[in-house]
Design an enzyme around this catalytic site. Structure first.
Site, PDB file in Angstrom:
ATOM      1  N   SER A 307     -20.657  69.619  76.609  1.00 42.45           N
ATOM      2  CA  SER A 307     -21.899  69.805  75.053  1.00 42.45           C
ATOM      3  C   SER A 307     -22.191  68.113  74.457  1.00 42.45           C
ATOM      4  CB  SER A 307     -21.814  70.730  74.587  1.00 42.45           C
ATOM      5  OG  SER A 307     -21.461  71.534  75.514  1.00 42.45           O
ATOM      6  N   HIS A 350     -28.353  81.989  70.417  1.00 42.62           N
ATOM      7  CA  HIS A 350     -28.941  81.713  68.718  1.00 42.62           C
ATOM      8  C   HIS A 350     -29.539  81.651  67.502  1.00 42.62           C
ATOM      9  CE1 HIS A 350     -25.790  79.083  71.162  1.00 42.62           C
ATOM     10  NE2 HIS A 350     -24.853  78.966  69.810  1.00 42.62           N
ATOM     11  N   CYS A 363     -26.334  74.532  70.656  1.00 42.91           N
ATOM     12  CA  CYS A 363     -27.491  75.127  71.698  1.00 42.91           C
ATOM     13  C   CYS A 363     -27.623  75.534  72.381  1.00 42.91           C
ATOM     14  CB  CYS A 363     -28.302  76.193  70.656  1.00 42.91           C
ATOM     15  SG  CYS A 363     -30.039  77.211  71.555  1.00 42.91           S
TER      16      CYS A 363
END
Lengths: 621, 371
Positions: A307, A350, A363
């Site tokens: 991420s 989310h 997300c």
């Protein structure tokens, strides 16, 4: 025949010798003059002390210490086998080993120069040999200096080590002679010319027995340069401590100057073991260690960024106007593309997320959609501007370039076209992408310094070197920074654990899959076998009173970014801004000489070959 | 017979005396340097040159002694001396003193004496006596007879072992035989046969002698043994170049790279310090010296005197040829010193005495006309 014969003989005698004298003294005169000079004069080199290495605060890291070496001058020795036997008796080194050392080095050393038999003598042995030296001519105790790394384990990946020059190095550099030390790894290798200094030269007149009659200094030795590193010893020590027992890396970098304040790779090794010559058993132990202590994970470890990569995606999205910060996306926990379903890491999704929320909560679905919008070509060219897929150019040998995939790369590598689905994987930092911790640190630095891609510097006070720029407007930069700060400060942020009072901290986690999650592995939760666990990343920055630092931590198989790598980042931030720093104890005790001198002689010395080729983190497909 | 009288003093061969003095002076000067050793501080000179001067003085007495009687009386002594020499040589293996692994010396308490030195003199006298009475050039029978007489002491000396002196005894006789002359057919036959038979002598040589010869042929085979001698001597000579490194400044000798530098290799010191120039002066002196001796042999008023002078000529000629040949790398290493240049007590005495004999022959060259 009478007197005529005598006259003929006189004439013959005169002619014979006159011609011979002309030949020897006039025709060959220069040749013999040279030979006579070689008999009479010897050039001796005077050792130049190698420059010390200090950390940014002046703390000594690498020094020189005296060492005593037993040498054998063949020309002065009248019975070499007996002398070798005697040395074997004194030192306890088997006679065959000494003979082996002798025959191996004989062609490299001139007869009147000392040939090193025993590289390190303790004081008992020195006393014994001094006592017997009258009866054993040719044996010579030489004083040398040896490199000493005061914190052998802490900086082995940065400093590297020195060892005796090998045949190839001596051939390449004529000023090197047998027994000289050269930098083999790390900064010792890269800065070798500055550290080494210049040897002095002395012309010695000797008689037939080798006795010195006069000497003339032709050149003074010039000591090597003393070099201050940008490394902060305390920070470095802390990094090692936090990672103790794990495999991973911590990088602390000044985003404005590029100076690296800590470059940690765990596990590490002791540089001192390399300076005396490593035996093949010692070398095998280091090389075959499953934790790969020889690898510098900060520059040679290539991992999927997970991420963390979303930060780059965000910057690219803003740059390409593909993102409207106020626009929201619905995250249901999955996104279907064709007949494949791409999941968000959070089951159930989310809900409604905007730009900042997507970064704060990391997300996946938001970035899947952004990835689809941007496509591989734009992402990859933006990443290349940030220097991904290229070595950072830090002054360390064998740095890895990492991998930034592109459409052309895939065609060339696999002969298959890039697929739409791969855009999605790329967007969340999975797939082919592989980055080193140092590259990530440089990327974060560029995001918060306004887009400057800096060369990471290992030396203090060097002018910053801008290698490139990523297109990033101040407004966009501020948005990314704000999101990173929110990731730390927001109650739902993934980086809450690095919250540091009084310091502006921004960060982003990353969890890089090592293998595609199977249902079986998923069920096991945190009890997955070590080698299948995800790599944990956390990359961030801290800022207070105009001082700011980028901190990147990567823990191999650390499971979750926040819990695996977070403590390391937090420890660094505390030390950097709150002064919670402790100087490490000098770990030279462990590097002291063993009592048995025989153990110091590497009987089958090896030339360690870097980089260690065996360890590549597996790339997920 | 007439002892020295005033008339004879006029007839002393002064040029020969002058050359002798010059050679002796050069020799002592060179010895001063050759016995020097450079240490950390300055040069330390061992007193060989002083000893050489003392021996030269003794030699001068010997020379005068050999001038003081009529040389023709020596003819009668030739045979008895030869026999005595053989007897002494026979006793050496049983009573001799061993020095450096060779049994050459007879110890008489106050002084030691080498019968092999006497052998040269005995050979000179006997050779002169026999050859001066040969009516014609030698045929095979006479040649074999004379060579046989020479081979007996030669082999005894070589067995001691002293190859150098043994060879010198034989070469001296050989020189005299050539001076007398042999039948042309015999000469031609020998010219072919001797080189063919030479290799046979190889098997009679001792190991160290073989090594020296091999080292001469290829110094690299034994760079630290006898090859070392040749190599260092050539380096000394060659590095002297045209004008040399200067007196006392030869590095090969002062730093002792040159072996045997005050004895067999003394001339290499001269070559190193005085260069080509100095060596040519020395070579010219030797040639002038030999020429003067040859002239004495030519002008002698009786064959015996002529053969004596010729014998002395060969005695010096061979030594110069062999020693300088060795130092200049033209010959294997054989322990033969260079007259007047190499240090050596008894050699100096013998050299001066033999010259006394030549001067003796020379100054009596006019006497017999009046008788």
């Amino acid at each position: 025949m009478g007197v005529g014969l005598l006259q003929c003989l006189i004439f013959g005698l005169f002619c014979l010798f006159a011609v011979r004298l002309w030949y020897l003294q006039i025709h060959l005169g220069p040749v013999f003059t040279e030979k006579s000079r070689n008999n009479q004069l010897r050039t001796e080199y005077i050792f130049a002390p190698r420059g010390f290495l200090r950390d940014r605060n002046g703390e000594l890291l690498a020094v020189n210490e005296p060492a005593f070496v037993l040498g054998l001058v063949r020309e002065d020795c009248d019975n070499i086998p007996a002398t070798l036997d005697k040395v074997s008796e004194w030192t306890g080194i088997p006679a065959e080993r000494l003979k082996d050392i002798y025959t191996r080095n004989k062609p490299k050393v001139k007869p009147f120069e000392p040939l090193t038999l025993v590289p390190d003598l303790d004081f008992d042995l020195i006393a014994k040999i001094e006592g017997g030296s009258l009866r054993w001519p040719g044996l010579d105790i030489l004083s040398r200096t040896r490199r000493k790394y005061i914190y052998g384990h802490l900086l082995s990946h940065v400093l590297g080590y020195v060892a005796e020059a090998n045949e190839a190095e001596m051939q390449a550099d004529p000023t090197l002679s047998m027994g000289d030390f050269v930098g083999k790894q790390g900064l010792e290798n890269r800065l070798d010319n500055r550290l080494r200094g210049t040897k002095g030269k002395r012309l010695i007149e000797v008689d037939v027995t080798g006795r010195r009659l006069s000497e003339e200094l032709q050149r003074d030795p010039k000591a090597g340069e003393e070099i201050f590193l940008s490394i902060d010893l305390g920070l470095q020590q802390l990094g090692h401590k936090v990672l103790e027992g794990k495999a991973g890396s911590v990088v602390v970098m000044d985003p404005d100057s590029g100076e690296v304040h800590a470059l940690v790779s765990e596990p590490s090794y002791d540089s001192n073991t390399f300076t005396t010559g490593l035996s093949s058993a010692q070398w095998a132990e280091l090389r075959d260690n499953p934790m790969h202590p020889l690898q510098n994970r900060a520059t040679q470890g290539v991992y999927p960024p997970g991420s963390i990569f979303k930060l780059l995606m965000a910057a690219d999205g803003l740059h390409e106007n593909a993102v409207d910060p106020s626009e929201t996306v619905q995250c249901t926990g999955e996104l279907a593309l064709g007949n494949h379903v791409f999941r968000c890491w959070k089951r159930g999704g989310h809900g409604t997320v905007n730009f900042q929320r997507a970064l704060v909560e990391s997300c996946d679905v938001y970035f899947y959609k952004l990835g689809m919008k941007l496509g591989v070509d734009r992402i990859s060219s933006y990443a290349k501007m940030a220097g991904l897929g290229e070595p950072t150019g830090i002054d360390l040998p064998h740095e890895k370039a990492g991998l930034m995939p592109s459409r052309e790369w895939k065609m060339k590598r696999y002969g298959v076209r890039w697929t739409k689905g791969e855009d999605l994987n790329l967007a969340i930092g999975q797939g082919y992408t592989g980055l080193t911790p140092l590259q990530v640190a440089r990327l974060i630095a560029a995001l918060i310094n306004g887009g400057k891609v800096l060369k990471p510097q290992l030396m203090r006070g060097v002018a910053p070197e801008v290698q490139g720029n990523i297109p990033l407007t101040p407004a966009h930069a501020a948005m990314i920074k704000k999101a990173m700060i929110a990731t730390v400060e927001d109650p739902r942020g993934t980086c809450r654990r690095v919250l540091t009072p009084g310091v502006v901290v921004g960060a982003k986690t990353g969890t890089a899959q090592v293998v595609r999650l199977t249902d079986e592995l998923k069920r096991m939760g945190d009890n997955v076998p070590y080698k299948y666990r995800d790599h944990a990343w956390m990359a961030g920055f801290g800022e207070r009173d105009g001082r700011r630092f980028v901190v990147v931590a990567m823990v191999e198989h650390g499971l979750h970014g926040a819990s695996g790598a977070g403590p390391a980042v937090k420890a660094m931030l505390d030390a950097l801004f709150l002064g919670k720093k402790e100087l490490p104890p000098r770990d030279i005790e462990g590097a002291e000489r063993p009592a048995e001198p025989a153990a110091r002689v590497a009987v089958d010395p090896v030339e360690p070959q870097f980089p260690d080729p065996t360890h590549e983190p597996e790339v997920v497909q | 017979m007439t002892p020295i009288d005033r008339r004879m003093l006029y007839h002393v061969n002064w040029p020969l005396v002058g050359i002798l003095a010059a050679l002796f002076f050069v020799g002592v000067l060179n010895l001063y340097s050759a016995s020097g050793v450079r240490l950390e501080e300055g040069v330390s000179v061992e007193p060989y040159y002083q000893k050489q001067i003392i021996w030269g003085t003794i030699g001068l007495v010997g020379m005068l002694a050999f001038m003081s009687f009529d040389y023709r009386r020596l003819s009668a002594v030739a045979w008895p001396l030869y026999v005595v020499t053989l007897l002494l040589l026979l006793t050496v293996p049983f009573l001799g003193k061993t020095i450096y692994g060779a049994r050459r010396w007879l110890d008489f308490g106050l002084f030691s004496f080498q019968p092999s030195e006497l052998a040269k003199f005995a050979m000179l006298l006997l050779g002169a006596r026999i050859l001066s009475t040969e009516p014609e050039r030698l045929d095979l029978k006479r040649l074999a007879y004379i060579l046989g007489l020479g081979l007996v002491p030669t082999l005894m000396v070589i067995k001691q072992p002293d190859l150098g002196t043994g060879m010198l005894v034989l070469l001296l006789l050989g020189g005299l035989i050539l001076y007398r002359g042999i039948r042309p057919w015999l000469f031609r036959t020998l010219c072919v046969l001797v080189p063919l038979l030479m290799p046979l002598a190889w098997f009679g040589l001792k190991d160290y002698q073989k090594r020296r010869i091999l080292a001469f042929l290829d110094p690299a085979t034994d760079p630290l043994g006898s090859g070392y001698h040749i190599l260092q001597s050539e380096i000394a000579m060659g590095s002297g170049r045209i004008f040399g490194k200067g007196f006392l400044a030869g590095t090969q000798s002062q730093l002792r790279f040159l072996p045997e530098k005050h004895t067999d290799f003394a001339v290499a010191v001269l070559g190193e310090e005085w260069g080509f120039f100095g060596m040519m002066v020395l070579l010219s002196l030797f040639c002038a010296f030999l020429y003067q001796v040859a002239m004495v042999a030519r002008d002698a008023k009786d064959p015996f005197g002529s053969y004596l002078a010729a014998g002395v000529f060969f005695y010096f000629f061979w030594q110069v040829l062999i020693n300088m040949g060795m130092v200049l790398g033209l010959m294997p290493v054989v322990g033969i010193p260079l007259p007047f240049i190499s240090y050596g007590g008894s050699a100096t005495l013998v050299n001066f005495s033999l010259l006394g004999l030549v001067l003796n022959v020379s100054m009596r060259r006019f006497l017999f006309k009046q008788n």
